[in-house]
Scaffold this active site. Structure first.
Site, PDB file in Angstrom:
ATOM      1  N   ASP A  61     -14.162  45.253  70.114  1.00  0.00           N
ATOM      2  CA  ASP A  61     -13.335  46.575  70.441  1.00  0.00           C
ATOM      3  C   ASP A  61     -13.186  47.352  71.837  1.00  0.00           C
ATOM      4  O   ASP A  61     -12.222  48.275  71.912  1.00  0.00           O
ATOM      5  CB  ASP A  61     -13.047  47.345  69.447  1.00  0.00           C
ATOM      6  CG  ASP A  61     -12.744  46.695  67.979  1.00  0.00           C
ATOM      7  OD1 ASP A  61     -11.995  45.809  68.337  1.00  0.00           O
ATOM      8  OD2 ASP A  61     -13.611  47.700  66.984  1.00  0.00           O
TER       9      ASP A  61
ATOM     10  N   LYS B   8     -11.260  43.559  75.086  1.00  0.00           N
ATOM     11  CA  LYS B   8     -11.399  42.099  76.057  1.00  0.00           C
ATOM     12  C   LYS B   8     -10.237  41.313  76.389  1.00  0.00           C
ATOM     13  O   LYS B   8      -9.581  40.826  76.994  1.00  0.00           O
ATOM     14  CB  LYS B   8     -11.748  41.387  74.740  1.00  0.00           C
ATOM     15  CG  LYS B   8     -13.310  41.011  74.843  1.00  0.00           C
ATOM     16  CD  LYS B   8     -14.002  40.446  73.725  1.00  0.00           C
ATOM     17  CE  LYS B   8     -13.306  40.324  72.685  1.00  0.00           C
ATOM     18  NZ  LYS B   8     -14.329  41.388  71.489  1.00  0.00           N
TER      19      LYS B   8
ATOM     20  N   GLY C 142      -9.003  41.282  66.069  1.00  0.00           N
ATOM     21  CA  GLY C 142      -7.494  41.960  66.652  1.00  0.00           C
ATOM     22  C   GLY C 142      -7.393  41.622  68.202  1.00  0.00           C
ATOM     23  O   GLY C 142      -8.429  42.631  67.832  1.00  0.00           O
ATOM     24  N   HIS C 143      -6.287  41.978  67.916  1.00  0.00           N
ATOM     25  CA  HIS C 143      -5.735  42.318  69.442  1.00  0.00           C
ATOM     26  C   HIS C 143      -3.879  42.413  69.309  1.00  0.00           C
ATOM     27  O   HIS C 143      -3.667  41.531  68.645  1.00  0.00           O
ATOM     28  CB  HIS C 143      -5.873  41.391  70.373  1.00  0.00           C
ATOM     29  CG  HIS C 143      -5.551  39.533  69.912  1.00  0.00           C
ATOM     30  ND1 HIS C 143      -6.560  38.885  68.918  1.00  0.00           N
ATOM     31  CD2 HIS C 143      -4.538  38.964  70.434  1.00  0.00           C
ATOM     32  CE1 HIS C 143      -6.147  38.025  69.764  1.00  0.00           C
ATOM     33  NE2 HIS C 143      -5.318  37.672  69.815  1.00  0.00           N
TER      34      HIS C 143
ATOM     35  N   GLN D 205     -15.528  39.794  68.681  1.00  0.00           N
ATOM     36  CA  GLN D 205     -15.773  40.862  68.130  1.00  0.00           C
ATOM     37  C   GLN D 205     -17.450  41.151  69.934  1.00  0.00           C
ATOM     38  O   GLN D 205     -16.735  40.963  70.329  1.00  0.00           O
ATOM     39  CB  GLN D 205     -16.837  39.895  67.383  1.00  0.00           C
ATOM     40  CG  GLN D 205     -16.392  39.914  65.877  1.00  0.00           C
ATOM     41  CD  GLN D 205     -15.448  39.325  65.648  1.00  0.00           C
ATOM     42  OE1 GLN D 205     -15.924  37.526  66.098  1.00  0.00           O
ATOM     43  NE2 GLN D 205     -14.524  39.155  64.931  1.00  0.00           N
TER      44      GLN D 205
ATOM     45  N   THR E  76     -21.283  40.071  62.076  1.00  0.00           N
ATOM     46  CA  THR E  76     -20.622  39.521  61.827  1.00  0.00           C
ATOM     47  C   THR E  76     -21.575  37.467  61.479  1.00  0.00           C
ATOM     48  O   THR E  76     -22.667  37.753  61.918  1.00  0.00           O
ATOM     49  CB  THR E  76     -19.402  39.315  62.314  1.00  0.00           C
ATOM     50  OG1 THR E  76     -18.128  38.378  61.482  1.00  0.00           O
ATOM     51  CG2 THR E  76     -19.674  38.453  64.171  1.00  0.00           C
TER      52      THR E  76
ATOM     53  N   THR F 113      -7.746  45.205  62.718  1.00  0.00           N
ATOM     54  CA  THR F 113      -7.436  44.947  61.896  1.00  0.00           C
ATOM     55  C   THR F 113      -7.753  45.643  60.229  1.00  0.00           C
ATOM     56  O   THR F 113      -7.099  44.975  59.486  1.00  0.00           O
ATOM     57  CB  THR F 113      -8.951  43.978  61.544  1.00  0.00           C
ATOM     58  OG1 THR F 113      -8.231  42.828  63.048  1.00  0.00           O
ATOM     59  CG2 THR F 113      -9.091  42.589  60.560  1.00  0.00           C
ATOM     60  N   THR F 114      -8.325  46.458  60.491  1.00  0.00           N
ATOM     61  CA  THR F 114      -8.839  47.531  59.393  1.00  0.00           C
ATOM     62  C   THR F 114      -7.900  49.211  59.462  1.00  0.00           C
ATOM     63  O   THR F 114      -7.578  49.119  57.961  1.00  0.00           O
ATOM     64  CB  THR F 114      -9.916  47.596  58.592  1.00  0.00           C
ATOM     65  OG1 THR F 114     -10.079  47.487  59.674  1.00  0.00           O
ATOM     66  CG2 THR F 114     -10.491  45.784  58.035  1.00  0.00           C
TER      67      THR F 114
ATOM     68  N   ARG G 192      -9.305  51.475  60.103  1.00  0.00           N
ATOM     69  CA  ARG G 192     -10.557  52.139  59.666  1.00  0.00           C
ATOM     70  C   ARG G 192     -10.512  53.227  60.816  1.00  0.00           C
ATOM     71  O   ARG G 192      -9.742  52.593  62.595  1.00  0.00           O
ATOM     72  CB  ARG G 192     -11.494  51.633  59.642  1.00  0.00           C
ATOM     73  CG  ARG G 192     -11.871  50.505  58.568  1.00  0.00           C
ATOM     74  CD  ARG G 192     -12.865  50.264  58.032  1.00  0.00           C
ATOM     75  NE  ARG G 192     -13.032  49.083  58.952  1.00  0.00           N
ATOM     76  CZ  ARG G 192     -14.649  47.856  58.155  1.00  0.00           C
ATOM     77  NH1 ARG G 192     -14.827  47.876  57.747  1.00  0.00           N
ATOM     78  NH2 ARG G 192     -14.113  47.142  59.336  1.00  0.00           N
TER      79      ARG G 192
ATOM     80  N   ARG H 225     -13.526  54.279  63.874  1.00  0.00           N
ATOM     81  CA  ARG H 225     -14.463  53.592  64.945  1.00  0.00           C
ATOM     82  C   ARG H 225     -14.940  54.846  65.338  1.00  0.00           C
ATOM     83  O   ARG H 225     -14.667  55.871  65.576  1.00  0.00           O
ATOM     84  CB  ARG H 225     -13.712  52.872  66.091  1.00  0.00           C
ATOM     85  CG  ARG H 225     -12.756  51.585  65.571  1.00  0.00           C
ATOM     86  CD  ARG H 225     -13.039  51.178  66.656  1.00  0.00           C
ATOM     87  NE  ARG H 225     -11.577  49.804  67.183  1.00  0.00           N
ATOM     88  CZ  ARG H 225     -10.705  49.574  68.019  1.00  0.00           C
ATOM     89  NH1 ARG H 225     -10.986  50.551  68.948  1.00  0.00           N
ATOM     90  NH2 ARG H 225     -10.051  48.202  67.594  1.00  0.00           N
TER      91      ARG H 225
ATOM     92  N   LEU I 241     -11.882  53.147  81.106  1.00  0.00           N
ATOM     93  CA  LEU I 241     -13.167  54.955  81.731  1.00  0.00           C
ATOM     94  C   LEU I 241     -11.778  55.880  81.548  1.00  0.00           C
ATOM     95  O   LEU I 241     -12.456  56.809  81.932  1.00  0.00           O
ATOM     96  CB  LEU I 241     -12.868  54.718  83.168  1.00  0.00           C
ATOM     97  CG  LEU I 241     -13.939  53.457  83.420  1.00  0.00           C
ATOM     98  CD1 LEU I 241     -14.089  52.535  84.577  1.00  0.00           C
ATOM     99  CD2 LEU I 241     -15.239  54.205  83.671  1.00  0.00           C
ATOM    100  N   ASP I 242     -10.244  55.242  81.355  1.00  0.00           N
ATOM    101  CA  ASP I 242      -9.533  57.220  81.451  1.00  0.00           C
ATOM    102  C   ASP I 242      -9.828  58.025  80.592  1.00  0.00           C
ATOM    103  O   ASP I 242      -9.397  58.983  80.378  1.00  0.00           O
ATOM    104  CB  ASP I 242      -8.063  56.674  82.173  1.00  0.00           C
ATOM    105  CG  ASP I 242      -7.566  55.663  80.902  1.00  0.00           C
ATOM    106  OD1 ASP I 242      -8.360  54.667  80.786  1.00  0.00           O
ATOM    107  OD2 ASP I 242      -6.742  56.124  80.463  1.00  0.00           O
TER     108      ASP I 242
ATOM    109  N   GLY J 168      -6.544  52.416  82.538  1.00  0.00           N
ATOM    110  CA  GLY J 168      -4.885  52.375  81.751  1.00  0.00           C
ATOM    111  C   GLY J 168      -4.953  51.200  80.580  1.00  0.00           C
ATOM    112  O   GLY J 168      -5.471  50.281  81.386  1.00  0.00           O
TER     113      GLY J 168
HETATM  114  P1  IMP Z   1     -17.026  40.495  58.888  1.00  0.00           P
HETATM  115  O1  IMP Z   1     -16.447  39.803  60.293  1.00  0.00           O
HETATM  116  O2  IMP Z   1     -15.422  40.344  58.596  1.00  0.00           O
HETATM  117  O3  IMP Z   1     -17.861  39.607  58.512  1.00  0.00           O
HETATM  118  O4  IMP Z   1     -17.212  42.584  59.785  1.00  0.00           O
HETATM  119  C1  IMP Z   1     -18.746  42.165  59.502  1.00  0.00           C
HETATM  120  C2  IMP Z   1     -18.970  43.359  60.668  1.00  0.00           C
HETATM  121  O5  IMP Z   1     -18.361  42.961  61.656  1.00  0.00           O
HETATM  122  C3  IMP Z   1     -17.932  44.703  59.856  1.00  0.00           C
HETATM  123  O6  IMP Z   1     -18.889  45.702  60.591  1.00  0.00           O
HETATM  124  C4  IMP Z   1     -16.938  44.488  61.025  1.00  0.00           C
HETATM  125  O7  IMP Z   1     -16.915  45.451  61.352  1.00  0.00           O
HETATM  126  C5  IMP Z   1     -17.155  44.080  61.868  1.00  0.00           C
HETATM  127  N1  IMP Z   1     -16.381  43.191  62.839  1.00  0.00           N
HETATM  128  C6  IMP Z   1     -15.768  41.832  62.898  1.00  0.00           C
HETATM  129  N2  IMP Z   1     -14.550  41.490  63.573  1.00  0.00           N
HETATM  130  C7  IMP Z   1     -15.018  43.029  64.237  1.00  0.00           C
HETATM  131  C8  IMP Z   1     -14.008  42.599  65.384  1.00  0.00           C
HETATM  132  O8  IMP Z   1     -13.161  42.257  66.488  1.00  0.00           O
HETATM  133  N3  IMP Z   1     -14.217  44.293  66.269  1.00  0.00           N
HETATM  134  C9  IMP Z   1     -14.837  44.948  65.937  1.00  0.00           C
HETATM  135  N4  IMP Z   1     -15.657  45.072  64.260  1.00  0.00           N
HETATM  136  C10 IMP Z   1     -15.817  43.760  63.869  1.00  0.00           C
HETATM  137 MG    MG Z   2     -10.467  43.761  68.563  1.00  0.00          MG
END
Ligand code: IMP
Ligand code: MG
Length: 508
Positions: free
Chosen positions: A34, A37, A61-62, A265, A280, A372-373, A375, A377, A403-404, A498
């Site tokens: 995150d 990229k 996720g992008h 990741q 992961t 993706t979720t 949540r 961060r 940086l901003d 930015g």
């Molecule tokens: P998994 O890849 O779904 O098995 O998740 C394993 C760990 O990697 C968890 O803590 C996820 O939140 C984290 N994770 C997986 N993919 C990403 C990503 O693209 N960005 C940030 N964290 C990730």
């Molecule tokens: Mg991402």
């Protein structure tokens, strides 16, 4: 607008210069993902002829902007918008490929008139099946198992099956008989795991939206094999023209094409190098990325490691020494959602004396919510010992993003060392004692979870930097922070001030 075009033209020229003589470059993240990229892959896609992914899957996720609308993609490579310009997008053998999710994403592209004629998918990419997703989600919610907070996309189980020598690959979707045989063999193992779980919980997961609302569920046999074979071999027909030997494609392209490897990741989530077991299940370092597209890291001329400009984030569980607000933040991010946070802290202050609140402010300004979720961060200060560890594998060239976000933050802390405050511990041939210090992080949970960061403090900058076009135009105090990184041996190549592509400074 005209001005923007001129600005973009200048940036492109500087980028061409930066990449002079390079055949293969890679963009990886040196933190927990995150780091932005997507923006730089898009940026480098101008330069590349081929853009290839080699690790991870739909856990990534992008956000891609299409005609003013924002779409979150998980599997489509970030360079897909360049397809119409004849660039190839490649999903390599190392990717966990979920054909249902990919089909959904390609449908979005189709609806928007975006072509994907040049999309190539490795016949050996690891095939994510419904029971992988079910198992991933069941392990996450079960008690008594390590809860690592996965994204629930089946990533762990699919890679386990691969190394366990019972996995299926993309090519199996093209051959129904082989597909069925391999699936039956695979389920001999996985059904044992599924039957150990609470039957009601298994049913609930299979009936959920993530698993096509029960389409693949059988009350007696758990997995409806006929339905899986039918659905996935049909998907095979859809993907057939895109499936090739991508390893061969890339190796053959080495002499004549410019190749960009797109990481997923981040280094600290790599199952080889990261904060095991809170990682992961693929190797998101440059080593895993190169291997995941059938190349060797030796083929990669330049590796650019992305970090956020002076803070870090992490989603899910695991140690994070510099987390703002410490345990309070861990608990908060696990149990609260964005709406609750925004109601409780409508105006968090980035200069609050309370580090926990400062973390909330950074999260809000930086929009640090999982793509993706959704949540929250977790947010913390830049950790140099962890960055030095990443550099051993990913190299010292850096891209600084976001940086901003710290505009107006009066004090910026950087963790320069880890102090070990645990019990005596044998680490190979050395023995750690209470009070040992490390410049480079020790990647062993028993050590890292007892490390306390030692900080150096810097003055922040007051101005809004989002309009800065040149390195010299950045505030003096920001220069000092960058000098600190360079004195520590890193080379800062690009900076992002930015989200727009013109908000990029090529330092060179
Ligand atoms: P998994 O890849 O779904 O098995 O998740 C394993 C760990 O990697 C968890 O803590 C996820 O939140 C984290 N994770 C997986 N993919 C990403 C990503 O693209 N960005 C940030 N964290 C990730
Ligand atoms: Mg991402």
């Amino acid at each position: 607008m005209n001005h923007q075009i001129i600005q973009w033209g200048e940036i492109k020229m500087k980028l061409e210069k930066l990449l002079e003589g390079v055949r293969v470059s890679a963009i990886v993240c040196n933190q927990w993902g995150d780091t932005g990229k997507g923006k730089f892959v898009d940026f480098f896609s101008n330069w590349a002829n081929i853009i290839a992914r080699g690790t991870g899957g739909a856990n990534a996720g992008h956000t891609i902007n299409i005609g003013g609308e924002k779409y979150v993609f998980h599997l489509v490579p970030s360079g897909i918008l360049y397809d119409s310009r004849g660039k190839y997008n490649v999903i390599g053998n190392g990717v966990a490929f979920d054909p249902l999710i990919m089909k959904g994403e390609l449908d979005v592209l189709l609806t928007n008139g975006i072509s994907f004629n040049n999309l190539k998918i490795s016949r050996n990419a690891k095939l994510v099946l419904p029971h992988h997703i079910a198992l991933d989600r069941l392990v996450n919610t079960a008690t008594g198992e390590t809860r690592i907070g996965s994204t629930g996309r089946g990533i762990g189980p699919v890679y386990e099956d691969h190394v366990g020598r019972r996995g299926l690959v993309v090519n199996d979707m093209l051959n129904p008989k082989v597909f069925r045989e391999k699936l039956e063999n695979n389920l001999r193992h996985n059904l044992i795991l599924l039957r150990e779980k609470d039957a009601k919980a298994v049913e609930r997961v299979f009936e959920s939206e993530a698993l096509a609302n029960g389409r693949f569920y059988d009350p007696r046999d758990v997995v409806n094999i006929d339905e899986v074979v039918k659905a996935y071999t049909e998907l095979g027909l859809f993907f057939r023209n895109m499936i090739i030997d991508t390893d061969d494609f890339l190796v053959s392209a080495l002499d004549s094409k410019k190749i960009l490897l797109e990481g997923a990741q981040g280094f600290l989530l790599s199952h080889e190098h990261g904060t095991h077991p809170f990682v992961t299940s693929s190797d998101c370092s440059i080593q895993g990325l190169a291997k995941g597209v059938g190349l060797s890291e030796k083929h990669v001329d330049r590796v650019f490691g992305i970090i956020k400009g002076f803070y870090m984030t992490r989603v899910g569980e695991g140690p994070f020494p510099t987390e703002m607000g410490g345990d309070k933040s861990v608990d908060w991010c696990k149990t609260k959602d964005r709406k609750f946070e925004e109601t409780t802290y409508p105006n968090p202050d980035i200069n609050s004396d309370d580090e926990f609140e400062r973390g909330i402010a950074v999260r809000k300004i930086g929009q640090e919510y999982g793509a993706t979720t959704g949540r929250l961060r977790r947010v913390g200060w830049l950790d140099m010992p962890l960055l030095r560890l990443a550099a051993k594998t990913n190299g010292v060239e850096l891209i600084l993003t976001k940086l901003d976000v710290l505009d107006g933050c009066r004090k910026i802390k950087i963790c320069n060392k880890h102090d070990y405050f645990g019990q005596d511990y044998f680490l190979g041939d050395s023995q750690l004692r209470f009070g040992s210090t490390f410049d480079t992080a020790v990647m062993d949970m028993a050590v890292l979870s007892h490390c306390v960061p030692k900080y150096v403090e810097f003055d922040g900058w007051r101005n809004d930097i989002t309009q800065a076009k040149e390195y010299v135009a950045l505030p003096h105090n920001l220069h000092k922070l960058i000098d600190y990184l360079e004195t520590s041996g890193f080379k800062i190549r690009l900076l992002s001030v930015g989200p727009e592509r013109e908000q990029t400074i090529v330092k060179g």
